[in-house]
Scaffold this active site. Structure first.
Site, PDB file in Angstrom:
ATOM      1  N   ASP A  17     -23.423 -26.511  42.860  1.00 24.67           N
ATOM      2  CA  ASP A  17     -24.229 -26.106  44.239  1.00 24.67           C
ATOM      3  C   ASP A  17     -23.608 -25.758  45.181  1.00 24.67           C
ATOM      4  O   ASP A  17     -22.217 -26.451  45.466  1.00 24.67           O
ATOM      5  CB  ASP A  17     -25.413 -27.033  44.266  1.00 24.67           C
ATOM      6  CG  ASP A  17     -24.681 -28.533  44.678  1.00 24.67           C
ATOM      7  OD1 ASP A  17     -23.745 -28.922  44.278  1.00 24.67           O
ATOM      8  OD2 ASP A  17     -25.435 -29.162  45.704  1.00 24.67           O
ATOM      9  N   GLU A  63     -24.899 -31.992  44.830  1.00 18.44           N
ATOM     10  CA  GLU A  63     -23.964 -32.498  45.821  1.00 18.44           C
ATOM     11  C   GLU A  63     -24.214 -32.282  47.377  1.00 18.44           C
ATOM     12  O   GLU A  63     -24.033 -32.908  47.833  1.00 18.44           O
ATOM     13  CB  GLU A  63     -22.609 -32.175  45.386  1.00 18.44           C
ATOM     14  CG  GLU A  63     -21.500 -33.406  45.938  1.00 18.44           C
ATOM     15  CD  GLU A  63     -20.997 -33.021  47.350  1.00 18.44           C
ATOM     16  OE1 GLU A  63     -20.522 -33.726  47.697  1.00 18.44           O
ATOM     17  OE2 GLU A  63     -21.077 -31.722  47.626  1.00 18.44           O
TER      18      GLU A  63
END
Length: 386
Positions: A77, A141
């Site tokens: 991400d 994250e």
């Protein structure tokens, strides 16, 4: 024995393809699907471990429960691009120009994921080890981090999956490849103080109980006294006042309530619980002096941790030095990473490339560094299973 039937995985091409996946937290964007399509033909057993809409991937080559299992951890991400018109190249184009690969996530950390995935695939194909290799890759994250690596570790625990050691591939080098690795991280916590006083007219302060006066007194004490002076592997802990607010638009009214927030980055001399207690104790002292009461809300992002220098740290250090000619500094600096979750599962260190442009407009990474990072990870695997 080397097997020449397989073409080595190009980590630069893999990074470019991952960058082209618009995986802004928590959107998967095709990134984990792409990795699954690479890993499964190489013999990795891949499982999607999505939780509450957050995409995660667990991949294992080798036998579950093997005596030696080397783990990699990373995320696909990315943060939003901001003003796309301000970028020199398409932020999701994965373009290569001037020796760099450009795009959101090129540095943080699709290049790291590409490097360890490429190294792992080539390693198990060419020299199948006596043990297992595990990849844990999350899509959460950069966001709340509640259903990412934590979800993967929770799932692993229920399924009897385990890593003996783990390397997190976050960028760790400030300016040149090889100069720094992380063997720990400071803890992080935010504390909100709600001060309750008595509203009144500013011309008659004796009839009121000003929460701002008490709050400012408390904040001054907290900011003026150091939490500590550092430890063997950590710098001194820090406390930063990040906001003060009353919501009071009048100039002649003493407000009834006031709020402030602080952020604390703490070393291994403390726990979040011990710091929270010291803050409550200081707030109680100010209450005794002023009559203003305080409510505290404590939000902990992670505790401090340290992987002491030992065999695992030496193995990674040796591989980095062999491939770069630079002996990395053993650091605990920087913010938080998902290593704060992995440390409760197994020994963990972090090593990755130079992170100077992460989260910036025109985020980019040297293509030579991507290849070098794969070589470092390949050597780490070979040395670990030697």
């Amino acid at each position: 024995m080397n097997d020449s039937r397989f073409t080595p995985v190009d980590p630069v091409d893999l990074t470019a393809r991952l960058v082209r996946c618009p995986s802004v937290t928590p959107v998967e964007g095709g990134a984990l699907t792409l990795l699954t399509e690479l890993l499964e033909p190489a013999g990795f057993e891949c499982t999607r471990v999505d939780r509450n809409g957050t995409p995660n991937l667990f991949a294992r080559w080798g036998r579950k429960g093997a005596n030696r299992t080397f783990g990699f951890n990373g995320h696909t991400d990315v943060v939003p691009v901001g003003d796309a018109a301000a970028w020199t190249h398409d932020p999701f184009g994965g373009e290569i120009a001037e020796g760099y690969l450009w795009g959101r996530g090129a540095t943080d950390m699709k290049s790291g994921v590409a490097a360890f995935a490429a190294a792992a695939v080539d390693f198990v194909r060419a020299t199948p080890p006596d043990g297992a290799v595990v990849l844990t890759i999350t899509g959460d994250e950069e966001g709340p981090s509640k259903d990412g690596t934590i979800a993967l570790l929770d799932w692993m625990r229920t399924k009897g999956e385990a890593m003996s050691v783990c390397l997190v591939g976050e960028p760790t080098c400030p300016d040149r490849m090889g100069e720094m690795m992380k063997i720990g991280r400071r803890g992080s916590m935010s504390v909100t103080f709600q001060a309750q006083g008595v509203q009144g007219h500013s011309a008659y302060p004796h009839r009121a109980r000003n929460p701002l006066h008490a709050l400012v007194r408390l904040l001054d004490r907290l900011a003026s006294e150091p939490l500590d002076h550092g430890t063997d592997h950590f710098d001194a802990s820090t406390l930063a006042i990040t906001t003060i607010d009353t919501g009071n638009s009048a100039t002649n009214v003493i407000p009834a309530r006031a709020m402030a927030r602080v952020n604390i980055r703490f070393n291994d001399a403390h726990s979040s619980a011990s710091i929270a207690q010291s803050l409550r104790d200081e707030a109680d002292r100010v209450t005794a002096e002023t009559g203003v009461t305080f409510e505290l809300q404590v939000d902990v992002s992670g505790e401090s941790f340290l992987t002491p220098p030992g065999d695992f740290v030496r193995l990674v250090t040796g591989a980095v030095t062999a491939e770069t000619g630079v002996e990395p500094v053993l650091s605990t600096s920087g913010g938080t990473s998902d290593a704060r979750f992995v440390k409760d599962h197994c020994p963990v260190v972090e090593f990755g490339l130079v992170g100077r442009t992460m989260h910036q407009v025109d985020e980019r990474v040297s293509v030579d560094q991507i290849r070098q990072l794969k070589s470092i990870y390949s050597r780490i695997l070979a040395d670990y299973f030697a």
